[in-house]
Design a protein around this motif. Structure first.
Motif, PDB file in Angstrom:
ATOM      1  N   UNK A  73      -4.505  -7.428  19.575  1.00 43.87           N
ATOM      2  CA  UNK A  73      -4.366  -6.576  18.393  1.00 43.87           C
ATOM      3  C   UNK A  73      -3.090  -5.759  18.569  1.00 43.87           C
ATOM      4  N   UNK A  74      -2.175  -5.855  17.607  1.00 39.27           N
ATOM      5  CA  UNK A  74      -0.833  -5.302  17.787  1.00 39.27           C
ATOM      6  C   UNK A  74      -0.431  -4.416  16.614  1.00 39.27           C
ATOM      7  N   UNK A  75       0.087  -3.245  16.949  1.00 37.77           N
ATOM      8  CA  UNK A  75       0.810  -2.422  15.975  1.00 37.77           C
ATOM      9  C   UNK A  75       2.220  -2.266  16.540  1.00 37.77           C
ATOM     10  N   UNK A  76       3.173  -3.058  16.050  1.00 40.17           N
ATOM     11  CA  UNK A  76       4.514  -3.078  16.648  1.00 40.17           C
ATOM     12  C   UNK A  76       5.221  -1.730  16.617  1.00 40.17           C
ATOM     13  N   UNK A  77       4.965  -0.962  15.547  1.00 42.30           N
ATOM     14  CA  UNK A  77       5.561   0.374  15.426  1.00 42.30           C
ATOM     15  C   UNK A  77       4.540   1.272  14.741  1.00 42.30           C
ATOM     16  N   UNK A  78       3.777   1.989  15.551  1.00 45.32           N
ATOM     17  CA  UNK A  78       2.770   2.901  15.026  1.00 45.32           C
ATOM     18  C   UNK A  78       3.417   4.257  14.783  1.00 45.32           C
ATOM     19  N   UNK A  83       0.825  -1.219   0.000  1.00 46.61           N
ATOM     20  CA  UNK A  83       0.000   0.000   0.000  1.00 46.61           C
ATOM     21  C   UNK A  83       0.857   1.266   0.000  1.00 46.61           C
ATOM     22  N   UNK A  84       2.164   1.095  -0.278  1.00 52.36           N
ATOM     23  CA  UNK A  84       3.137   2.189  -0.339  1.00 52.36           C
ATOM     24  C   UNK A  84       3.471   2.794   1.027  1.00 52.36           C
ATOM     25  N   UNK A  85       3.003   2.194   2.109  1.00 50.04           N
ATOM     26  CA  UNK A  85       3.393   2.670   3.433  1.00 50.04           C
ATOM     27  C   UNK A  85       4.794   2.150   3.746  1.00 50.04           C
ATOM     28  N   UNK A  86       5.561   2.886   4.561  1.00 54.59           N
ATOM     29  CA  UNK A  86       6.945   2.487   4.829  1.00 54.59           C
ATOM     30  C   UNK A  86       7.051   1.317   5.790  1.00 54.59           C
ATOM     31  N   UNK A  87       8.128   0.561   5.636  1.00 54.39           N
ATOM     32  CA  UNK A  87       8.421  -0.574   6.507  1.00 54.39           C
ATOM     33  C   UNK A  87       9.916  -0.572   6.788  1.00 54.39           C
ATOM     34  N   UNK A  88      10.285  -0.750   8.056  1.00 54.94           N
ATOM     35  CA  UNK A  88      11.693  -0.769   8.435  1.00 54.94           C
ATOM     36  C   UNK A  88      12.014  -2.033   9.226  1.00 54.94           C
ATOM     37  N   UNK A 125      -0.137  -5.960  12.645  1.00 58.26           N
ATOM     38  CA  UNK A 125       0.021  -5.319  11.341  1.00 58.26           C
ATOM     39  C   UNK A 125       1.123  -5.978  10.523  1.00 58.26           C
ATOM     40  N   UNK A 126       2.167  -6.428  11.178  1.00 61.26           N
ATOM     41  CA  UNK A 126       3.306  -6.989  10.459  1.00 61.26           C
ATOM     42  C   UNK A 126       3.263  -8.508  10.366  1.00 61.26           C
ATOM     43  N   UNK A 127       2.171  -9.126  10.775  1.00 63.24           N
ATOM     44  CA  UNK A 127       2.026 -10.574  10.651  1.00 63.24           C
ATOM     45  C   UNK A 127       1.043 -10.923   9.543  1.00 63.24           C
ATOM     46  N   UNK A 128       0.801 -12.211   9.361  1.00 60.97           N
ATOM     47  CA  UNK A 128      -0.193 -12.642   8.377  1.00 60.97           C
ATOM     48  C   UNK A 128      -1.580 -12.381   8.943  1.00 60.97           C
ATOM     49  N   UNK A 129      -2.508 -11.966   8.092  1.00 57.69           N
ATOM     50  CA  UNK A 129      -3.867 -11.636   8.524  1.00 57.69           C
ATOM     51  C   UNK A 129      -4.795 -12.804   8.181  1.00 57.69           C
ATOM     52  N   UNK A 130      -5.290 -13.522   9.176  1.00 61.15           N
ATOM     53  CA  UNK A 130      -6.214 -14.633   8.895  1.00 61.15           C
ATOM     54  C   UNK A 130      -7.496 -14.133   8.240  1.00 61.15           C
TER      55      UNK A 130
END
Length: 275
Positions: A83-88, A36-41, A65-70
């Motif tokens: 529910x996790x956002x490791x780096x928001x 989706x063109x959002x950044x990932x580090x 957000x960074x795992x597989x989505x069932x």
């Protein structure tokens, strides 16, 4: 494992993720682009792994957000999950402005009931179960719930200001939000607009440093779950802008609708009046 143990566990998981993030933050890191063109580090990835490793012991499903989505066919049967956002606020991370967070929430029957937001750069911790709290200079692992509350202050904090503060996104402003802000500023002379990154906006509202946060641009459920849990524990609301009902979680489509978060001394989103 009791709820108190779960809270201690996710607080420590957020701390571990924060340490992983800061190691990358202090390095010459690269930036990838997701579909989706959002950044990932590398920080997003390392924080995700640290949190998943910590939460696996609970036996609950983990939606990150960074795992597989069932598929929703599988998820719809989850009465409890993390529910996790490791780096928001990865854009804030890349900009090196410090306004990024680690978000972990417990979702029960579609509602966030426990939340942790950790700010690695400032070492501020916000957390909630029945009540919401803040700890400053949070650096060391917590061994028990009693030690967690020892250095915590309950939210909201006492305020002396008389102005009304509305928050906007630092990196995701759009014409609809700008129009709404301009409209409200024309209606209310004591209204101040501040732009803040990531889930820090929920933290500001939870502690009473701001009054409302209208969001008219896309967010995902993991962006709001932890903040939603924390502001709920201070008596605030997070409402679907169209239906005026609380945001729901674990929907088939994990995209949030437009929403409006505000203190009890709120602003009526339909009439645009400060109560």
């Amino acid at each position: 494992m009791h709820r108190e143990d779960w809270l201690v566990l996710i607080v420590n998981a957020a701390l571990k993720a924060g340490k992983e993030i800061l190691e990358v933050y202090s390095s010459d890191f690269g930036v990838e682009s997701k579909s989706d063109n959002s950044p990932l580090t590398e920080a997003d990835k390392r924080a995700h792994l640290a949190i998943v490793k910590a939460l696996t012991s609970t036996g609950l499903p983990i939606l990150s957000e960074e795992g597989s989505i069932p598929s929703h066919q599988e998820r719809k049967n989850w009465s409890q999950f993390w529910m996790v956002d490791p780096l928001d606020g990865t854009k804030e991370f890349v900009s090196r402005n410090g306004e990024f967070t680690v978000n972990i929430a417990l979702i029960e029957n579609g509602t966030p009931t426990m939340g942790v937001i950790y700010i690695p750069v400032t070492q501020e911790l916000y957390f909630s179960d029945k009540w919401a709290y803040k700890i400053e200079n949070f650096k060391e692992a917590i061994l028990a719930g009693s030690s967690l509350l020892k250095n915590a202050v309950q939210l909201p904090l006492p305020q002396t200001r008389t102005n009304y503060i509305m928050l906007g996104s630092r990196s995701h402003m759009n014409p609809q939000t700008e129009h709404y802000f301009k409209q409200q500023q024309e209606l209310h002379k004591n209204l101040e607009i501040n732009n803040v990154g990531s889930s820090l906006k929920f933290c500001r509202i939870a502690e009473g440093a701001a009054d409302s946060y209208p969001r008219f641009s896309p967010t995902m459920e993991w962006d709001t779950a932890a903040g939603h849990a924390i502001v709920l524990a201070t008596g605030c609301t997070v409402l679907n802008w169209e239906t005026q009902k609380p945001l729901e979680y674990n929907k088939e489509n994990l995209l949030n609708p437009w929403f409006f978060t505000h203190q009890l001394r709120g602003l009526d989103p339909e009439k645009g009046k400060i109560k």
